[in-house]
Design an enzyme around this catalytic site. Structure first.
Site, PDB file in Angstrom:
ATOM      1  CD  GLU A  91      -2.570  27.017 -12.143  1.00  0.00           C
ATOM      2  OE1 GLU A  91      -2.092  28.158 -11.910  1.00  0.00           O
ATOM      3  OE2 GLU A  91      -2.280  26.015 -11.479  1.00  0.00           O
TER       4      GLU A  91
ATOM      5  CG  HIS B  73      -2.446  30.988  -8.271  1.00  0.00           C
ATOM      6  ND1 HIS B  73      -2.390  29.782  -7.628  1.00  0.00           N
ATOM      7  CD2 HIS B  73      -2.184  31.925  -7.324  1.00  0.00           C
ATOM      8  CE1 HIS B  73      -2.114  29.963  -6.352  1.00  0.00           C
ATOM      9  NE2 HIS B  73      -1.994  31.261  -6.148  1.00  0.00           N
TER      10      HIS B  73
ATOM     11  CB  CYS C 100      -3.031  25.372  -5.538  1.00  0.00           C
ATOM     12  SG  CYS C 100      -3.976  26.830  -6.078  1.00  0.00           S
TER      13      CYS C 100
ATOM     14  CB  CYS D  58      -5.496  26.615  -9.798  1.00  0.00           C
ATOM     15  SG  CYS D  58      -4.696  28.210  -9.477  1.00  0.00           S
TER      16      CYS D  58
END
Length: 148
Positions: free
Chosen positions: A54, A52, A82, A85
């Site tokens: 992040e 991801h 999420c 993250c």
């Protein structure tokens, strides 16, 4: 660099994710008001569920800072983080997170959960949401409309 400008950089990163068929989410990390890392989703590119934006930006920022503790950092991301993250932000001890669009399916900075401000944990993260939210949401809508 203010939040609006930083989100512009994150939006530019998000647009790059589409080039390799990833969901257009981008992130930048600021320390002292300067961008020290910028990334976008690479799950499809790497075939890695943890890639991801992040998580990638945190790894790059830690390498640049020479420490996993990013206590002076602000992470700016186009979509609310999420659980994974938000956990990464927490683990890195970032000072603040700024996000664009809320995530009604997995948002963990206030929408479904708030891992950033849980008093049971030993660190809290300042959260600012809704910065350039419509632009962030439009990138996602357009991407998914094109896949249908």
């Amino acid at each position: 660099m203010n939040d609006h400008e930083a989100m512009g950089a994150a939006l530019n990163e998000a647009a790059r994710a589409v080039l390799h068929r990833d969901v257009p989410i981008g992130a930048v990390c600021l320390i002292g008001g300067e961008v020290v890392a910028r990334r976008h989703n690479e799950r499809e590119l790497r075939q890695d569920p943890t890639a991801h934006a992040e998580m990638l930006v945190l790894a790059d920022a830690a390498a640049t800072a020479g420490s996993w503790r990013l206590t002076d950092a602000t992470v700016v991301v186009t979509l609310e983080p999420c659980p994974m993250c938000a956990g990464g932000l927490f683990a890195a001890r970032v000072r603040s997170v700024v996000f664009g669009a809320t995530d009604p399916k997995a948002g963990s900075c206030g929408t479904l959960y708030n891992l950033c401000a849980d008093p049971r944990l030993n660190h809290e993260i300042e959260v600012t949401g809704g910065i350039r939210a419509e632009e962030s949401a439009a990138l996602l809508r357009d991407f998914f409309a094109g896949r249908r």
